[in-house]
Design an enzyme around this catalytic site. Structure first.
Site, PDB file in Angstrom:
ATOM      1  N   HIS A 196       2.892   3.255  -9.003  1.00 48.79           N
ATOM      2  CA  HIS A 196       2.540   1.816  -9.076  1.00 48.79           C
ATOM      3  C   HIS A 196       3.776   1.127 -10.094  1.00 48.79           C
ATOM      4  O   HIS A 196       4.306   0.006  -9.565  1.00 48.79           O
ATOM      5  CB  HIS A 196       1.322   1.685 -10.114  1.00 48.79           C
ATOM      6  CG  HIS A 196       0.130   2.105  -9.350  1.00 48.79           C
ATOM      7  ND1 HIS A 196      -0.293   1.560  -8.439  1.00 48.79           N
ATOM      8  CD2 HIS A 196      -0.798   2.998  -9.750  1.00 48.79           C
ATOM      9  CE1 HIS A 196      -1.489   2.011  -7.704  1.00 48.79           C
ATOM     10  NE2 HIS A 196      -1.828   2.944  -8.875  1.00 48.79           N
ATOM     11  N   TRP A 250       3.082   7.914  -2.514  1.00 47.51           N
ATOM     12  CA  TRP A 250       4.458   7.992  -2.841  1.00 47.51           C
ATOM     13  C   TRP A 250       4.690   8.778  -3.718  1.00 47.51           C
ATOM     14  O   TRP A 250       5.544   9.849  -4.138  1.00 47.51           O
ATOM     15  CB  TRP A 250       5.173   6.631  -3.008  1.00 47.51           C
ATOM     16  CG  TRP A 250       6.486   6.586  -3.384  1.00 47.51           C
ATOM     17  CD1 TRP A 250       7.389   6.250  -2.515  1.00 47.51           C
ATOM     18  CD2 TRP A 250       7.099   6.714  -4.504  1.00 47.51           C
ATOM     19  NE1 TRP A 250       8.790   6.356  -2.985  1.00 47.51           N
ATOM     20  CE2 TRP A 250       8.649   6.527  -4.564  1.00 47.51           C
ATOM     21  CE3 TRP A 250       6.801   6.758  -5.959  1.00 47.51           C
ATOM     22  CZ2 TRP A 250       9.510   6.344  -5.216  1.00 47.51           C
ATOM     23  CZ3 TRP A 250       7.742   6.841  -6.967  1.00 47.51           C
ATOM     24  CH2 TRP A 250       8.797   6.761  -6.713  1.00 47.51           C
ATOM     25  N   ARG A 295      -5.837  -1.464   8.767  1.00 47.31           N
ATOM     26  CA  ARG A 295      -7.054  -2.102   8.444  1.00 47.31           C
ATOM     27  C   ARG A 295      -6.429  -3.489   7.722  1.00 47.31           C
ATOM     28  O   ARG A 295      -5.462  -3.215   6.934  1.00 47.31           O
ATOM     29  CB  ARG A 295      -7.980  -1.359   8.091  1.00 47.31           C
ATOM     30  CG  ARG A 295      -7.647  -0.628   6.703  1.00 47.31           C
ATOM     31  CD  ARG A 295      -8.856   0.045   5.976  1.00 47.31           C
ATOM     32  NE  ARG A 295      -8.462   0.662   4.854  1.00 47.31           N
ATOM     33  CZ  ARG A 295      -7.918   1.906   4.937  1.00 47.31           C
ATOM     34  NH1 ARG A 295      -7.789   2.779   6.039  1.00 47.31           N
ATOM     35  NH2 ARG A 295      -7.673   2.863   3.775  1.00 47.31           N
ATOM     36  N   LEU A 348      10.927 -20.143  -2.584  1.00 50.67           N
ATOM     37  CA  LEU A 348       9.881 -19.348  -2.117  1.00 50.67           C
ATOM     38  C   LEU A 348       8.703 -19.919  -3.026  1.00 50.67           C
ATOM     39  O   LEU A 348       8.686 -19.803  -4.426  1.00 50.67           O
ATOM     40  CB  LEU A 348      10.297 -17.894  -2.368  1.00 50.67           C
ATOM     41  CG  LEU A 348       9.000 -16.936  -1.963  1.00 50.67           C
ATOM     42  CD1 LEU A 348       8.765 -16.906  -0.328  1.00 50.67           C
ATOM     43  CD2 LEU A 348       9.515 -15.684  -2.610  1.00 50.67           C
ATOM     44  N   ASP A 374       0.681  -1.091  -0.008  1.00 50.96           N
ATOM     45  CA  ASP A 374       0.046   0.049   0.030  1.00 50.96           C
ATOM     46  C   ASP A 374       0.808   1.287  -0.095  1.00 50.96           C
ATOM     47  O   ASP A 374       1.863   1.255   0.686  1.00 50.96           O
ATOM     48  CB  ASP A 374      -0.801  -0.116   1.282  1.00 50.96           C
ATOM     49  CG  ASP A 374      -1.964   1.033   1.121  1.00 50.96           C
ATOM     50  OD1 ASP A 374      -2.338   1.506   0.088  1.00 50.96           O
ATOM     51  OD2 ASP A 374      -2.463   1.200   2.209  1.00 50.96           O
TER      52      ASP A 374
END
Length: 240
Positions: free
Chosen positions: A42, A30, A194, A135, A25
């Site tokens: 983005h 930014w 949240r 991963l 987020d």
């Protein structure tokens, strides 16, 4: 720095979670702080996602799930949504780089509504990395926690399960994350506090770490700080 006072865990005490989930987020804010269009935020966030995924693989993390695009994000301006999807296309075309780094890629969410070329690229990326042993990288795309539970309930109904057969495992086995451990640790940068409809079933006993750092500025050192904080938590799971 995170909002928690950080206590550096000793190497002997340091505990690496099996599964970390991140809400990526703050890209728009930014960009705004720098007088740039939201698209620049983005793009910066996408680059940072790749860096954090690679670092997570390097330190031996088993599972990383990132919130890339929610079911609610369609409400954003059409141009912004189109830009995000184009960034996704660029990532998918470059996904072979993750294969070279032994990262297994999986997309979770309602993929069916996406453009055909994106769905094809997703299938290619998952197929190309299916044998990776490093991963496990989950990318939550057109994902919503409530939508995921609805999907699981519909599957149960369609399969004709009797009421006595329905338990937590029956639901978990029909979630997008079926076969994976629930996240131990959820990280949200950007100053918000949240969950935003993210992994709401799976996060029942997750630990949380919040920070005012905007996502493009969230670096491996911040991930290490968060893991140190996790190492100092006492997870009781309802016990004493």
């Amino acid at each position: 720095m995170g909002v928690f006072k950080l206590r550096r865990a000793s190497k002997a005490k340091r505990i690496l979670p099996r599964h970390i989930a991140i809400i990526m987020d703050g890209n728009g804010r930014w960009a705004k702080k720098r007088g740039l269009p939201r698209t620049a935020g983005h793009s910066a966030g996408s680059k940072n996602f790749k860096d954090i995924a690679r670092y997570s693989n390097k330190i031996g993390l088993e599972y990383l799930t990132v919130y890339a695009f929610s079911t609610e994000n369609w409400k954003r301006p059409e141009e912004e949504v189109r830009n995000i999807m184009n960034i996704l296309r660029d990532y998918l075309k470059d996904a072979k780089n993750f294969k070279d780094e032994n990262i297994k890629v999986k997309f979770i969410g309602n993929i069916e509504v996406l453009d055909e070329d994106i769905k094809e690229l997703i299938a290619e990326a998952e197929e190309a990395s299916k044998d990776a042993t490093g991963l496990n990288l989950n990318i939550a795309l057109n994902y919503g926690g409530r939508d995921e539970i609805i999907h699981a309930v519909k599957s149960i109904i369609n399969e004709g399960l009797a009421a006595e057969e329905i338990d937590e495992k029956a639901i978990s086995d029909r979630l997008y994350t079926c076969g994976q451990p629930d996240p131990d640790f959820i990280i949200r940068p950007s100053g918000e506090y949240r969950l935003s409809n993210y992994l709401i079933w799976q996060s029942a006993y997750a630990e949380y770490w919040f920070s005012d750092i905007l996502w493009p500025d969230f670096k491996p050192k911040h991930l290490e700080q968060a893991i140190d904080e996790y190492s100092n938590r006492n997870r009781r799971f309802g016990g004493v």
